[in-house]
Design a protein around this motif. Sequence first.
Motif, PDB file in Angstrom:
ATOM      1  N   THR A 168       2.025  -6.250   2.192  1.00  0.00           N
ATOM      2  CA  THR A 168       1.253  -7.029   3.149  1.00  0.00           C
ATOM      3  C   THR A 168       0.246  -6.102   3.813  1.00  0.00           C
ATOM      4  O   THR A 168       0.084  -4.950   3.405  1.00  0.00           O
ATOM      5  N   SER A 169      -0.446  -6.581   4.829  1.00  0.00           N
ATOM      6  CA  SER A 169      -1.428  -5.752   5.519  1.00  0.00           C
ATOM      7  C   SER A 169      -0.814  -5.131   6.771  1.00  0.00           C
ATOM      8  O   SER A 169       0.147  -5.655   7.344  1.00  0.00           O
ATOM      9  N   SER A 170      -1.384  -4.007   7.199  1.00  0.00           N
ATOM     10  CA  SER A 170      -0.811  -3.252   8.312  1.00  0.00           C
ATOM     11  C   SER A 170      -0.718  -4.058   9.596  1.00  0.00           C
ATOM     12  O   SER A 170       0.217  -3.877  10.382  1.00  0.00           O
ATOM     13  N   ASP A 171      -1.680  -4.937   9.820  1.00  0.00           N
ATOM     14  CA  ASP A 171      -1.671  -5.696  11.064  1.00  0.00           C
ATOM     15  C   ASP A 171      -0.642  -6.824  11.064  1.00  0.00           C
ATOM     16  O   ASP A 171      -0.548  -7.580  12.050  1.00  0.00           O
ATOM     17  N   VAL A 181      13.019  -6.123  -1.932  1.00  0.00           N
ATOM     18  CA  VAL A 181      12.559  -6.972  -0.833  1.00  0.00           C
ATOM     19  C   VAL A 181      11.091  -6.695  -0.568  1.00  0.00           C
ATOM     20  O   VAL A 181      10.727  -5.599  -0.139  1.00  0.00           O
ATOM     21  N   ASN A 182      10.248  -7.657  -0.864  1.00  0.00           N
ATOM     22  CA  ASN A 182       8.833  -7.601  -0.499  1.00  0.00           C
ATOM     23  C   ASN A 182       8.257  -9.006  -0.680  1.00  0.00           C
ATOM     24  O   ASN A 182       8.909  -9.886  -1.241  1.00  0.00           O
ATOM     25  N   PHE A 183       7.034  -9.201  -0.219  1.00  0.00           N
ATOM     26  CA  PHE A 183       6.460 -10.540  -0.265  1.00  0.00           C
ATOM     27  C   PHE A 183       6.124 -10.988  -1.684  1.00  0.00           C
ATOM     28  O   PHE A 183       6.109 -12.183  -1.969  1.00  0.00           O
ATOM     29  N   LYS A 195       3.551 -12.234   5.996  1.00  0.00           N
ATOM     30  CA  LYS A 195       2.649 -12.284   4.864  1.00  0.00           C
ATOM     31  C   LYS A 195       1.214 -12.362   5.377  1.00  0.00           C
ATOM     32  O   LYS A 195       0.953 -12.831   6.492  1.00  0.00           O
ATOM     33  N   LYS A 196       0.277 -11.883   4.590  1.00  0.00           N
ATOM     34  CA  LYS A 196      -1.138 -11.958   4.972  1.00  0.00           C
ATOM     35  C   LYS A 196      -1.517 -13.399   5.325  1.00  0.00           C
ATOM     36  O   LYS A 196      -1.106 -14.342   4.648  1.00  0.00           O
ATOM     37  N   PHE A 197      -2.283 -13.522   6.384  1.00  0.00           N
ATOM     38  CA  PHE A 197      -2.821 -14.798   6.872  1.00  0.00           C
ATOM     39  C   PHE A 197      -1.788 -15.655   7.610  1.00  0.00           C
ATOM     40  O   PHE A 197      -2.132 -16.717   8.126  1.00  0.00           O
ATOM     41  N   ILE A 198      -0.522 -15.211   7.687  1.00  0.00           N
ATOM     42  CA  ILE A 198       0.476 -15.921   8.488  1.00  0.00           C
ATOM     43  C   ILE A 198       0.419 -15.374   9.913  1.00  0.00           C
ATOM     44  O   ILE A 198       0.283 -14.162  10.124  1.00  0.00           O
ATOM     45  N   GLU A 199       0.549 -16.253  10.888  1.00  0.00           N
ATOM     46  CA  GLU A 199       0.482 -15.841  12.281  1.00  0.00           C
ATOM     47  C   GLU A 199       1.729 -16.293  13.037  1.00  0.00           C
ATOM     48  O   GLU A 199       2.479 -17.150  12.579  1.00  0.00           O
ATOM     49  N   VAL A 200       1.939 -15.677  14.203  1.00  0.00           N
ATOM     50  CA  VAL A 200       3.110 -15.973  15.004  1.00  0.00           C
ATOM     51  C   VAL A 200       2.722 -15.923  16.477  1.00  0.00           C
ATOM     52  O   VAL A 200       1.833 -15.156  16.872  1.00  0.00           O
TER      53      VAL A 200
END
Length: 377
Positions: free
Chosen positions: A58-61, A185-187, A214-219
Amino acid sequence: MIYFDNSATTKVHPEVMTTFVAVNEKFWANPASIHEFGHQTNELLQTARKQVAEILHTSSDKIYFTSGGTESNNLAIFGLASKYKNRGRHVLVSEIEHPSILEAAKQLNKNGFEVEWIPVNSDGVIIVDAVKSLLRDDTVLVSVMHVNNETGAIQPIQELSAYIRNNSRAVIHVDAVQSFGKLPVNFGELDVDAITISSHKIHGLKGSGLLALKKFIEVEPLLFGGGQEFGIRSGTTPVPLAVCTAKAVRLAHDHLQENANKMKEMTDELIPYLKSFHAIKVISPSNRAPHIVSFSVRKIKGEVLINALQQKNVIVSTSSACSSRQIKTSHVLKAMHIQDEYIKGVIRLSFSSLNTQDEINQFKKIFTNVMNVIKGD
């Protein structure tokens, strides 16, 4: 001491401890400070975040360092449900989740969401056909653990996620606290939206862990303040803990196959040995994680066996360390419909790469003697 309670916690890896001391000595500035010392500390933090992101694909952010599995699971349950509530307020959670998921889901239920529970079969594995009947157009979140902490049962995450992707807009969260370092274990492997990892289960430090998205998922955040961790977890980031979490993740990832093979050899040897006792029922299914074996002695309370083994300097636990002191029947075993004569006598043996064949040999001798004394029916 023979320590077979690694699903409760693991001994800190020497490299992790060395890293912790070094970071505290050399990079103790606040990473949010604008001076050069703060900048250097922040660079170290972002390097740790990037390393974890690369391993999880995934991405660092999308890597948020937390205080551990409980906080990460709560952030996932509340944060994802809140973020995507415009899609619906229906939530699916398996019956066998860790309390940090179950209790959070119950709270969601009080807050206007409708939570339904995914049943499991006698092996403690979720029934995917049940998910197919429960999934709705307004299902917003599905949370299923990868490996059950009490039985070691591996859940069919790939099959589950494939169906959900094709039939709903629900986001998928996986508690990988018991699987990371033992299974891939990874996306890319699991095709889910959120993953929880706890550091102290993989020879890291207690009080640290992470939630990965995952990329583009937000919380949505649970904590508010200075906006650290991309605004998702306010509070001064404990850089030494974050860096050590990344270190533990890297070590577990880099040695995954050799460690898993070693643990599987030990548990594969123990299962037929345990089955040789007529009073013992092995609870763990055939499709289990390599590091956990759960079994029960008929009509013998688990605490009796734990104390008897402890007197011989062997450390094991009842089915779940998180609730073992409460002396209550496990919700996991109830969901599996374990017979009454076995349900109070469940013992969990859990291993790490630090365990040895010599310990297995010693355990078998000690356990045989203990069984001769307690005389399980």
